[in-house]
Design a protein around this motif. Structure first.
Motif, PDB file in Angstrom:
ATOM      1  N   ILE A 189     -23.792   4.263 -21.115  1.00  0.00           N
ATOM      2  CA  ILE A 189     -22.656   3.859 -20.283  1.00  0.00           C
ATOM      3  C   ILE A 189     -23.037   3.790 -18.809  1.00  0.00           C
ATOM      4  CG2 ILE A 189     -21.787   6.219 -19.936  1.00  0.00           C
ATOM      5  CD1 ILE A 189     -18.950   5.059 -20.188  1.00  0.00           C
ATOM      6  N   GLY A 190     -24.079   4.501 -18.420  1.00  0.00           N
ATOM      7  CA  GLY A 190     -24.526   4.479 -17.029  1.00  0.00           C
ATOM      8  C   GLY A 190     -25.066   3.132 -16.595  1.00  0.00           C
ATOM      9  N   GLU A 191     -25.321   2.228 -17.546  1.00  0.00           N
ATOM     10  CA  GLU A 191     -25.845   0.903 -17.217  1.00  0.00           C
ATOM     11  C   GLU A 191     -24.741  -0.090 -16.866  1.00  0.00           C
ATOM     12  OE1 GLU A 191     -28.974   0.313 -16.883  1.00  0.00           O
ATOM     13  OE2 GLU A 191     -29.638   2.267 -17.609  1.00  0.00           O
ATOM     14  N   LEU A 192     -23.471   0.295 -17.017  1.00  0.00           N
ATOM     15  CA  LEU A 192     -22.380  -0.626 -16.682  1.00  0.00           C
ATOM     16  C   LEU A 192     -22.350  -0.914 -15.183  1.00  0.00           C
ATOM     17  CD1 LEU A 192     -19.295   0.563 -18.782  1.00  0.00           C
ATOM     18  CD2 LEU A 192     -20.673  -1.492 -19.117  1.00  0.00           C
ATOM     19  N   ARG A 232     -29.171   9.444 -19.113  1.00  0.00           N
ATOM     20  CA  ARG A 232     -29.327   9.704 -17.689  1.00  0.00           C
ATOM     21  C   ARG A 232     -28.448  10.876 -17.282  1.00  0.00           C
ATOM     22  NH1 ARG A 232     -29.400   3.749 -15.240  1.00  0.00           N
ATOM     23  NH2 ARG A 232     -28.776   4.865 -13.380  1.00  0.00           N
ATOM     24  N   ASP A 233     -28.748  11.422 -16.129  1.00  0.00           N
ATOM     25  CA  ASP A 233     -27.898  12.460 -15.549  1.00  0.00           C
ATOM     26  C   ASP A 233     -26.838  11.759 -14.705  1.00  0.00           C
ATOM     27  OD1 ASP A 233     -26.689  14.556 -14.287  1.00  0.00           O
ATOM     28  OD2 ASP A 233     -28.536  15.591 -13.761  1.00  0.00           O
ATOM     29  N   LEU A 234     -25.642  11.575 -15.272  1.00  0.00           N
ATOM     30  CA  LEU A 234     -24.606  10.844 -14.561  1.00  0.00           C
ATOM     31  C   LEU A 234     -24.150  11.574 -13.298  1.00  0.00           C
ATOM     32  CD1 LEU A 234     -22.369   9.384 -17.413  1.00  0.00           C
ATOM     33  CD2 LEU A 234     -24.214   8.287 -16.132  1.00  0.00           C
ATOM     34  N   ARG A 235     -24.349  12.871 -13.239  1.00  0.00           N
ATOM     35  CA  ARG A 235     -24.005  13.595 -12.014  1.00  0.00           C
ATOM     36  C   ARG A 235     -24.842  13.088 -10.845  1.00  0.00           C
ATOM     37  NH1 ARG A 235     -25.232  19.496 -14.095  1.00  0.00           N
ATOM     38  NH2 ARG A 235     -27.074  18.294 -14.704  1.00  0.00           N
ATOM     39  N   ARG A 236     -26.114  12.833 -11.116  1.00  0.00           N
ATOM     40  CA  ARG A 236     -26.990  12.307 -10.074  1.00  0.00           C
ATOM     41  C   ARG A 236     -26.585  10.876  -9.718  1.00  0.00           C
ATOM     42  NH1 ARG A 236     -33.164  12.883 -11.399  1.00  0.00           N
ATOM     43  NH2 ARG A 236     -32.482  15.063 -11.254  1.00  0.00           N
ATOM     44  N   ASP A 237     -26.226  10.088 -10.730  1.00  0.00           N
ATOM     45  CA  ASP A 237     -25.795   8.715 -10.469  1.00  0.00           C
ATOM     46  C   ASP A 237     -24.526   8.692  -9.628  1.00  0.00           C
ATOM     47  OD1 ASP A 237     -27.939   7.812 -11.860  1.00  0.00           O
ATOM     48  OD2 ASP A 237     -26.836   7.146 -13.632  1.00  0.00           O
ATOM     49  N   VAL A 238     -23.627   9.646  -9.878  1.00  0.00           N
ATOM     50  CA  VAL A 238     -22.415   9.733  -9.069  1.00  0.00           C
ATOM     51  C   VAL A 238     -22.771  10.071  -7.620  1.00  0.00           C
ATOM     52  CG1 VAL A 238     -20.328  11.093  -8.659  1.00  0.00           C
ATOM     53  CG2 VAL A 238     -20.864  10.301 -10.968  1.00  0.00           C
ATOM     54  N   GLY A 277     -24.049   7.130  -5.826  1.00  0.00           N
ATOM     55  CA  GLY A 277     -23.154   5.998  -5.741  1.00  0.00           C
ATOM     56  C   GLY A 277     -23.349   4.937  -6.800  1.00  0.00           C
ATOM     57  N   ARG A 278     -24.117   5.241  -7.841  1.00  0.00           N
ATOM     58  CA  ARG A 278     -24.369   4.272  -8.906  1.00  0.00           C
ATOM     59  C   ARG A 278     -23.303   4.318 -10.000  1.00  0.00           C
ATOM     60  NH1 ARG A 278     -27.813   4.336 -12.114  1.00  0.00           N
ATOM     61  NH2 ARG A 278     -28.330   2.117 -12.256  1.00  0.00           N
ATOM     62  N   PHE A 279     -22.549   5.410 -10.057  1.00  0.00           N
ATOM     63  CA  PHE A 279     -21.527   5.555 -11.096  1.00  0.00           C
ATOM     64  C   PHE A 279     -20.265   6.111 -10.459  1.00  0.00           C
ATOM     65  CE2 PHE A 279     -19.517   7.117 -14.981  1.00  0.00           C
ATOM     66  CZ  PHE A 279     -19.854   6.098 -15.885  1.00  0.00           C
ATOM     67  N   ARG A 280     -19.118   5.551 -10.847  1.00  0.00           N
ATOM     68  CA  ARG A 280     -17.851   5.953 -10.246  1.00  0.00           C
ATOM     69  C   ARG A 280     -17.530   7.417 -10.547  1.00  0.00           C
ATOM     70  NH1 ARG A 280     -14.036   1.628  -8.928  1.00  0.00           N
ATOM     71  NH2 ARG A 280     -12.473   3.294  -9.005  1.00  0.00           N
ATOM     72  N   GLU A 281     -17.168   8.143  -9.510  1.00  0.00           N
ATOM     73  CA  GLU A 281     -16.847   9.560  -9.680  1.00  0.00           C
ATOM     74  C   GLU A 281     -15.582   9.751 -10.511  1.00  0.00           C
ATOM     75  OE1 GLU A 281     -16.379  13.604  -6.943  1.00  0.00           O
ATOM     76  OE2 GLU A 281     -16.448  11.618  -6.011  1.00  0.00           O
ATOM     77  N   ASP A 282     -14.576   8.863 -10.310  1.00  0.00           N
ATOM     78  CA  ASP A 282     -13.330   9.014 -11.054  1.00  0.00           C
ATOM     79  C   ASP A 282     -13.517   8.689 -12.534  1.00  0.00           C
ATOM     80  OD1 ASP A 282     -13.781   6.343 -10.524  1.00  0.00           O
ATOM     81  OD2 ASP A 282     -11.858   5.969  -9.559  1.00  0.00           O
ATOM     82  N   LEU A 283     -14.383   7.723 -12.848  1.00  0.00           N
ATOM     83  CA  LEU A 283     -14.655   7.420 -14.249  1.00  0.00           C
ATOM     84  C   LEU A 283     -15.437   8.560 -14.900  1.00  0.00           C
ATOM     85  CD1 LEU A 283     -14.633   5.567 -16.691  1.00  0.00           C
ATOM     86  CD2 LEU A 283     -16.637   4.389 -15.759  1.00  0.00           C
TER      87      LEU A 283
END
Length: 548
Positions: free
Chosen positions: A290-293, A331-337, A340-346
């Protein structure tokens, strides 16, 4: 000191009725409560409509004549439609919330024999939810009618843990569910088993999104499908299991695949398309990686998860879809958040239940039972018995648990390896020679997967200090890695093939050298200068284009 018995119940406008002397020969359920010689009802909370006040008053007088120790409270409760579930439940709820329950000194029995069926159901729900902290009370008429025959009563405790037979069934059902989620594999790793136990409870109790993280091949997709099948076996989902790898979604096709489109929404949209979210209605949607969206798809997905509604491409009318989301990522979505690569609210919305599946290296105890499971499955598919010779099994297990075994693809690698062994086993026997050949094959495969590591490069050798200070950390780290690859490569084309090793396969025209040259020019760099000894740093004030 024993607690007092307090009964809460509705007046039975038909069953409790009666005025003449013959009423004493009739079984009246509310009156029968106080006619048992071995049970004292200390207080009766009698709920009744104002239209039945005369009946309620007469019943209270009869109770006083039979059991003067019983205190009766008449509670007027007018309900416009006694068959309206919402109205009845709301009235009973409001009463219970305002009642001063004293569980230390009193025990409460909710009488469910009188009242409409709706009232009985609402009384059950109030006890089950503990708004009425007690047990259910069911009364039954005697075989012979008469003043001295009060009938019988039964107390029903909704705390199911107190019923040994039910507890045994629940434990058996849970064990079967755990076994199902693990595909019948007797896993031994304590951490993994505890993880699956919690996932089983969440799977059958919750409709909230679940996030499964872990390395490639750890079993995220397989576990998501098993969770769906478990819920379906319990009639908790009716729709399909829909799966997509978000890494395969690009451009307009990403939003179209997920959310659908209307005819003419973009070039090539010649017909309407429902989209995967709509297809997953009343079922389960598994979004792997999902991190690739992209950012637009993330925003649309957030609305769909929160509101169960979304807008297809090219449409001015929202559609609804009620699905449970299972997300997967390596992936570590916390790092992506944070980057700025992944929405924090999502991330907050899909992270209600989050589980990290360990890779094969973190579960060495489970390698052997997984091998046995894979062999059994291969034998069923082949229609013949397949087994290791003792020495071959020892050799393979030693290798599988050794540090030399990379298992980069985790259980996917293990499955492929066992499949090869089972296929090549003459007479169904996996001998030592076959195992040694397979070990060599795995070494060769993993060696091919090794990627060159980019040595660290000091950008101050190539760019002015003020230019470096203006670079984002992302640009600086990326440029350092690119320069390191260039310096480790013999030609510009070789460096380009290394850097664009994945995206080049998706292009109709491949020119890796030109792509790399254009990237370097954005920073004022040239391939030839990177392969020669560095020149002195540029003077402050020099400029380069940082746009990507």
């Amino acid at each position: 000191m024993p607690r007092k018995n307090v009964v809460v119940g509705f007046l039975g406008t038909q069953l409790d009725s009666g005025r003449g002397a013959g009423r004493w020969e009739k079984w009246r359920p509310t009156l029968s409560l106080v006619q048992h010689e071995d049970t004292l009802i200390h207080r009766l909370e009698l709920l009744y409509p104002s239209s039945a006040h005369t009946l309620a008053q007469g019943l209270m007088d009869d109770i006083a004549s039979v059991s003067p120790e019983t205190e009766v409270h008449l509670i007027q409760m007018d309900i416009a439609d006694p068959w309206d579930f919402g109205e009845v439940y709301a009235a009973l709820y409001d009463w219970a919330r305002g009642y001063a329950f004293d569980t230390e000194h009193e025990q409460y029995w909710a009488h469910i024999t009188t009242g409409t069926h709706v009232a009985q159901i609402c009384m059950f729900l109030m006890v089950e939810s503990r708004f009425i902290p007690g047990v259910l009370l069911q009364t039954a008429p005697p075989k012979r009618q008469g003043r001295n025959h009060p009938g019988s009563y039964t107390l029903i405790d909704l705390d199911l843990s107190r019923y040994d037979v039910l507890t045994q069934r629940f434990n058996r059902d849970q064990a079967e569910a755990l076994d199902f989620l693990k595909s019948g594999i007797p896993t031994r790793n304590k951490h993994f088993n505890a993880l699956i136990e919690e996932i089983e409870r969440v799977a059958v109790r919750s409709q909230a999104p679940i996030l499964l993280s872990g390395p490639t091949g750890a079993g995220k997709s397989h576990l998501a499908r098993r969770m769906y099948e478990l819920k379906k076996s319990r009639h908790q989902v009716q729709g399909p299991f829909v799966e997509v790898n978000c890494a395969t979604l690009r451009g307009d096709g990403a939003a179209s695949t997920l959310f659908g489109h209307k005819k003419g929404a973009f070039t090539g949209a010649v017909t309407d398309r429902a989209g995967l979210l709509r297809t997953a209605h009343q079922g389960m949607l598994f979004l792997d990686e999902i991190g690739e969206l992209g950012p637009d798809e993330q925003a649309m997905l957030l609305k769909a998860v929160e509101e169960k509604r979304f807008l297809p491409m090219g449409s001015d009318r929202e559609i609804s879809s009620d699905f449970q989301l299972i997300a997967g990522t390596n992936r570590d979505l916390r790092r992506d958040v944070a980057q700025g690569r992944f929405r924090e609210d999502l991330f907050a919305r899909i992270n209600i239940w989050s589980y990290t599946l360990p890779g094969l290296a973190q579960r060495p105890e489970d390698i052997e039972p997984n091998i046995e499971h894979l062999l059994t499955r291969a034998a069923v598919e082949a229609g013949r018995a397949i087994r290791f010779t003792p020495e071959a099994k020892t050799r393979y297990l030693q290798f599988a648990n050794a540090s030399e075994a990379r298992w980069r693809g985790n259980f996917r690698d293990l499955s492929a390896s066992v499949t090869r062994l089972a296929t090549l086993a003459d007479g169904g026997r996996i001998a030592l020679g076959l195992v040694d050949a397979e070990i060599q094959r795995l070494h060769w495969l993993w060696q091919r997967e090794e990627r060159p590591k980019a040595p660290a490069s000091d950008l101050s050798q190539w760019l002015a200090a003020d230019v470096i200070e203006d670079l984002d950390l992302f640009d600086r780290l990326q440029l350092e890695a690119v320069i390191g690859i260039c310096q480790a490569s013999r030609t510009l084309s070789e460096a380009g093939r290394t850097l664009f090793d994945r995206s080049r396969t998706q292009r109709s025209t491949v020119n890796d050298a030109d792509r790399l040259r254009k990237y370097l020019l954005k920073f004022g760099l040239q391939w030839e200068s990177l392969t020669q000894p560095p020149k002195p740093p540029q003077t402050p004030g020099s400029h380069c284009d940082l746009s990507l």
